[in-house]
Scaffold this motif. Structure first.
Motif, PDB file in Angstrom:
ATOM      1  N   ALA A 187     -28.115 -12.640-105.919  1.00  0.00           N
ATOM      2  CA  ALA A 187     -27.821 -11.991-104.610  1.00  0.00           C
ATOM      3  C   ALA A 187     -26.526 -12.317-103.973  1.00  0.00           C
ATOM      4  CB  ALA A 187     -28.870 -12.326-103.690  1.00  0.00           C
ATOM      5  N   LYS A 188     -26.101 -13.558-104.273  1.00  0.00           N
ATOM      6  CA  LYS A 188     -24.745 -14.427-103.913  1.00  0.00           C
ATOM      7  C   LYS A 188     -23.676 -13.426-104.675  1.00  0.00           C
ATOM      8  CE  LYS A 188     -26.343 -19.338-103.698  1.00  0.00           C
ATOM      9  NZ  LYS A 188     -26.222 -20.647-104.293  1.00  0.00           N
ATOM     10  N   LYS A 189     -23.948 -12.849-105.698  1.00  0.00           N
ATOM     11  CA  LYS A 189     -22.787 -12.206-106.177  1.00  0.00           C
ATOM     12  C   LYS A 189     -22.855 -10.708-105.896  1.00  0.00           C
ATOM     13  CE  LYS A 189     -23.043 -14.888-110.636  1.00  0.00           C
ATOM     14  NZ  LYS A 189     -23.347 -14.896-111.878  1.00  0.00           N
ATOM     15  N   LYS A 190     -24.024  -9.986-105.575  1.00  0.00           N
ATOM     16  CA  LYS A 190     -24.195  -8.842-105.223  1.00  0.00           C
ATOM     17  C   LYS A 190     -23.723  -8.439-104.072  1.00  0.00           C
ATOM     18  CE  LYS A 190     -27.698  -5.097-105.012  1.00  0.00           C
ATOM     19  NZ  LYS A 190     -29.280  -4.923-105.389  1.00  0.00           N
ATOM     20  N   PHE A 191     -24.105  -9.572-103.183  1.00  0.00           N
ATOM     21  CA  PHE A 191     -23.560  -9.275-101.460  1.00  0.00           C
ATOM     22  C   PHE A 191     -22.708 -10.268-101.294  1.00  0.00           C
ATOM     23  CE2 PHE A 191     -28.354  -8.529-101.964  1.00  0.00           C
ATOM     24  CZ  PHE A 191     -28.313  -7.236-101.854  1.00  0.00           C
ATOM     25  N   ALA A 192     -21.439 -10.270-102.007  1.00  0.00           N
ATOM     26  CA  ALA A 192     -20.594 -11.154-101.503  1.00  0.00           C
ATOM     27  C   ALA A 192     -19.893 -10.613-100.189  1.00  0.00           C
ATOM     28  CB  ALA A 192     -19.382 -11.044-102.766  1.00  0.00           C
ATOM     29  N   THR A 193     -19.648 -11.724 -99.157  1.00  0.00           N
ATOM     30  CA  THR A 193     -18.715 -11.395 -98.288  1.00  0.00           C
ATOM     31  C   THR A 193     -17.441 -11.531 -98.115  1.00  0.00           C
ATOM     32  OG1 THR A 193     -20.875 -12.504 -97.143  1.00  0.00           O
ATOM     33  CG2 THR A 193     -18.950 -11.963 -95.814  1.00  0.00           C
ATOM     34  N   LEU A 194     -16.791 -10.402 -97.704  1.00  0.00           N
ATOM     35  CA  LEU A 194     -15.174 -10.332 -97.336  1.00  0.00           C
ATOM     36  C   LEU A 194     -14.745 -11.310 -96.475  1.00  0.00           C
ATOM     37  CD1 LEU A 194     -14.534  -6.535 -97.381  1.00  0.00           C
ATOM     38  CD2 LEU A 194     -14.025  -8.319 -99.069  1.00  0.00           C
ATOM     39  N   PRO A 195     -13.802 -12.002 -96.583  1.00  0.00           N
ATOM     40  CA  PRO A 195     -13.255 -12.964 -95.729  1.00  0.00           C
ATOM     41  C   PRO A 195     -12.921 -12.241 -94.441  1.00  0.00           C
ATOM     42  CG  PRO A 195     -11.818 -13.097 -97.576  1.00  0.00           C
ATOM     43  CD  PRO A 195     -12.822 -11.852 -97.949  1.00  0.00           C
ATOM     44  N   GLY A 196     -13.447 -12.854 -93.406  1.00  0.00           N
ATOM     45  CA  GLY A 196     -13.247 -12.292 -92.106  1.00  0.00           C
ATOM     46  C   GLY A 196     -14.096 -11.267 -91.567  1.00  0.00           C
ATOM     47  N   ASN A 197     -15.142 -11.087 -92.550  1.00  0.00           N
ATOM     48  CA  ASN A 197     -16.196 -10.028 -92.025  1.00  0.00           C
ATOM     49  C   ASN A 197     -17.419 -10.735 -92.116  1.00  0.00           C
ATOM     50  OD1 ASN A 197     -17.775  -7.795 -91.980  1.00  0.00           O
ATOM     51  ND2 ASN A 197     -16.918  -6.717 -93.587  1.00  0.00           N
ATOM     52  N   THR A 198     -18.073 -10.657 -91.161  1.00  0.00           N
ATOM     53  CA  THR A 198     -19.513 -11.474 -91.077  1.00  0.00           C
ATOM     54  C   THR A 198     -20.725 -10.471 -91.714  1.00  0.00           C
ATOM     55  OG1 THR A 198     -20.210 -10.497 -88.904  1.00  0.00           O
ATOM     56  CG2 THR A 198     -18.878 -12.437 -88.917  1.00  0.00           C
ATOM     57  N   LYS A 256     -25.640 -18.457 -97.620  1.00  0.00           N
ATOM     58  CA  LYS A 256     -25.112 -18.002 -96.294  1.00  0.00           C
ATOM     59  C   LYS A 256     -24.697 -16.389 -96.804  1.00  0.00           C
ATOM     60  CE  LYS A 256     -23.806 -22.081 -93.953  1.00  0.00           C
ATOM     61  NZ  LYS A 256     -22.515 -22.822 -93.188  1.00  0.00           N
ATOM     62  N   PHE A 257     -25.416 -15.661 -97.552  1.00  0.00           N
ATOM     63  CA  PHE A 257     -25.087 -14.309 -98.033  1.00  0.00           C
ATOM     64  C   PHE A 257     -25.828 -13.474 -96.968  1.00  0.00           C
ATOM     65  CE2 PHE A 257     -28.254 -15.622-100.666  1.00  0.00           C
ATOM     66  CZ  PHE A 257     -29.210 -14.745-100.512  1.00  0.00           C
ATOM     67  N   GLU A 258     -25.673 -12.243 -96.660  1.00  0.00           N
ATOM     68  CA  GLU A 258     -26.309 -11.262 -95.904  1.00  0.00           C
ATOM     69  C   GLU A 258     -26.272 -10.254 -96.515  1.00  0.00           C
ATOM     70  OE1 GLU A 258     -25.745  -9.925 -91.043  1.00  0.00           O
ATOM     71  OE2 GLU A 258     -24.598 -11.556 -91.864  1.00  0.00           O
ATOM     72  N   PHE A 259     -27.293  -9.136 -96.076  1.00  0.00           N
ATOM     73  CA  PHE A 259     -26.973  -7.883 -96.742  1.00  0.00           C
ATOM     74  C   PHE A 259     -28.048  -6.948 -95.737  1.00  0.00           C
ATOM     75  CE2 PHE A 259     -30.880 -10.289 -98.799  1.00  0.00           C
ATOM     76  CZ  PHE A 259     -31.798  -9.212 -98.466  1.00  0.00           C
ATOM     77  N   ASP A 260     -27.633  -5.654 -95.859  1.00  0.00           N
ATOM     78  CA  ASP A 260     -28.485  -4.573 -94.952  1.00  0.00           C
ATOM     79  C   ASP A 260     -29.688  -3.925 -95.813  1.00  0.00           C
ATOM     80  OD1 ASP A 260     -26.491  -4.956 -93.213  1.00  0.00           O
ATOM     81  OD2 ASP A 260     -25.236  -3.598 -93.739  1.00  0.00           O
ATOM     82  N   SER A 261     -30.729  -3.648 -94.940  1.00  0.00           N
ATOM     83  CA  SER A 261     -31.711  -3.053 -95.848  1.00  0.00           C
ATOM     84  C   SER A 261     -31.950  -1.815 -94.771  1.00  0.00           C
ATOM     85  CB  SER A 261     -32.920  -4.180 -95.612  1.00  0.00           C
ATOM     86  OG  SER A 261     -34.044  -3.362 -96.031  1.00  0.00           O
ATOM     87  N   GLY A 295     -40.232   2.577 -98.327  1.00  0.00           N
ATOM     88  CA  GLY A 295     -39.353   1.864 -99.349  1.00  0.00           C
ATOM     89  C   GLY A 295     -38.075   1.600 -98.581  1.00  0.00           C
ATOM     90  N   VAL A 296     -37.316   0.542 -99.150  1.00  0.00           N
ATOM     91  CA  VAL A 296     -35.972   0.510 -98.632  1.00  0.00           C
ATOM     92  C   VAL A 296     -35.013   0.070 -99.925  1.00  0.00           C
ATOM     93  CG1 VAL A 296     -36.755  -0.898 -96.568  1.00  0.00           C
ATOM     94  CG2 VAL A 296     -36.530  -2.193 -98.572  1.00  0.00           C
ATOM     95  N   ASP A 297     -33.814   0.096 -99.726  1.00  0.00           N
ATOM     96  CA  ASP A 297     -32.857  -0.064-100.901  1.00  0.00           C
ATOM     97  C   ASP A 297     -32.702  -1.757-100.980  1.00  0.00           C
ATOM     98  OD1 ASP A 297     -31.704  -0.959 -98.611  1.00  0.00           O
ATOM     99  OD2 ASP A 297     -29.769   0.071 -98.960  1.00  0.00           O
ATOM    100  N   ASN A 298     -32.748  -2.473-100.236  1.00  0.00           N
ATOM    101  CA  ASN A 298     -32.745  -3.874-100.507  1.00  0.00           C
ATOM    102  C   ASN A 298     -34.046  -4.653 -99.729  1.00  0.00           C
ATOM    103  OD1 ASN A 298     -30.015  -4.068-102.172  1.00  0.00           O
ATOM    104  ND2 ASN A 298     -29.083  -3.517-100.060  1.00  0.00           N
ATOM    105  N   GLU A 299     -34.811  -5.256-100.335  1.00  0.00           N
ATOM    106  CA  GLU A 299     -35.861  -6.039-100.066  1.00  0.00           C
ATOM    107  C   GLU A 299     -35.663  -7.358 -99.290  1.00  0.00           C
ATOM    108  OE1 GLU A 299     -38.007  -5.581-103.468  1.00  0.00           O
ATOM    109  OE2 GLU A 299     -38.771  -3.433-103.064  1.00  0.00           O
TER     110      GLU A 299
END
Length: 279
Positions: A260-271, A154-159, A171-175
């Protein structure tokens, strides 16, 4: 200058060979899968079974309309050559021909039915989502994409667009990373305005609408990076919303998920995922 029937026949034959040459040339210009080519005339090379079906349907319809166009052209040229005032000073007074009228009613119907059957088959193939091996949620935002993996931690990231990467404007920063030969269900929505998620080599394009969850799917049959863009006019930076999908092996995908789970860790309370500060 008067043209004989032989001249007309040779003209039509030449046009036919020209059309065939253009069709074969366009296929050659299409280039490698996943990347648009300068002066490309054909569809991008297929990387999924759905896109292969789209290409077969496209080529079949193109052949049908080419034959119809040449046939109509032949009729027009024949009429101009044989039935002008000089060649045919005494015109026929015929007003009806039952056989011709039946033919020009039935033949178009049969042609339309022959196109409709594979068309409906293709639509069912696109809309009937098989049992997925992986689900990815895509959210269109002004003006970038966010990807979430609900089945893999359930991790999430922006591209976002990466100006220093090739190809230019794609080209993008995160594929978006997916495994090869796996059914990927893509859930698409919008956070602000209507966007459209499309990857030509996969044969998918679906609107990202705020408040609605749309679905599509693909099964990439080869590894590599495949590009797309937002296909809906969504505002000022609409042209700067590229899509990059990296297809990898199962082992590479498993390793990427762990990182990716480590790279895109989600802060508590932030989706929303944190972007890597180093990028």
């Amino acid at each position: 200058m008067r043209m004989s029937i032989g001249h007309v026949g040779r003209l039509i034959l030449g046009l036919g060979f020209t059309g065939a040459a253009l069709m074969s040339g366009s296929a050659a210009i299409a280039g490698e899968a996943g990347v648009p080519e300068p002066w490309g005339l054909d569809l991008q090379a297929a990387a999924t079974p759905v896109m292969e079906s789209i290409q077969h349907f496209h080529n079949g319809v193109l052949l049908v309309i080419t034959v119809i166009t040449l046939f109509v052209l032949a009729l027009l040229v024949t009429v101009m050559v044989r039935f002008n005032a000089r060649a045919n000073p005494v015109p026929s007074r015929t007003t009806h021909n039952t056989m011709i009228e039946v033919a020009w009613t039935l033949i178009p119907v049969l042609i339309l039915v022959s196109i409709a059957v594979p068309s409906f088959r293709l639509l069912f193939q696109e809309l009937d989502i098989p049992k997925p091996d992986l689900t990815v949620k895509v959210t269109g935002k002004q003006w970038y994409w966010s990807y979430a993996y609900p089945d893999n931690g359930k991790f999430e990231f922006d591209s976002l667009l990466a100006e220093n990467k090739k190809p230019r404007m794609l080209g993008v920063d995160n594929e978006l990373v997916v495994p090869v030969n796996k059914v990927v269900r893509v859930e698409v929505t919008g956070a602000d305005v209507i966007h459209s998620f499309g990857v030509p080599a996969f044969g998918i394009k679906i609107d990202a609408i705020p408040g609605r969850l749309n679905e599509t799917w693909f099964k990439a049959t080869q590894t590599g990076i495949f590009y797309g863009q937002c296909s809906e006019l969504c505002g000022r930076d609409h042209a700067f919303m590229p899509i990059a999908v990296r297809v990898v092996s199962d082992q590479e995908f498993a390793a990427w998920v762990e990182s990716a789970k480590k790279k895109f860790a989600t802060l508590p309370g932030n989706t929303y995922a944190l972007a890597d500060p180093g990028q």
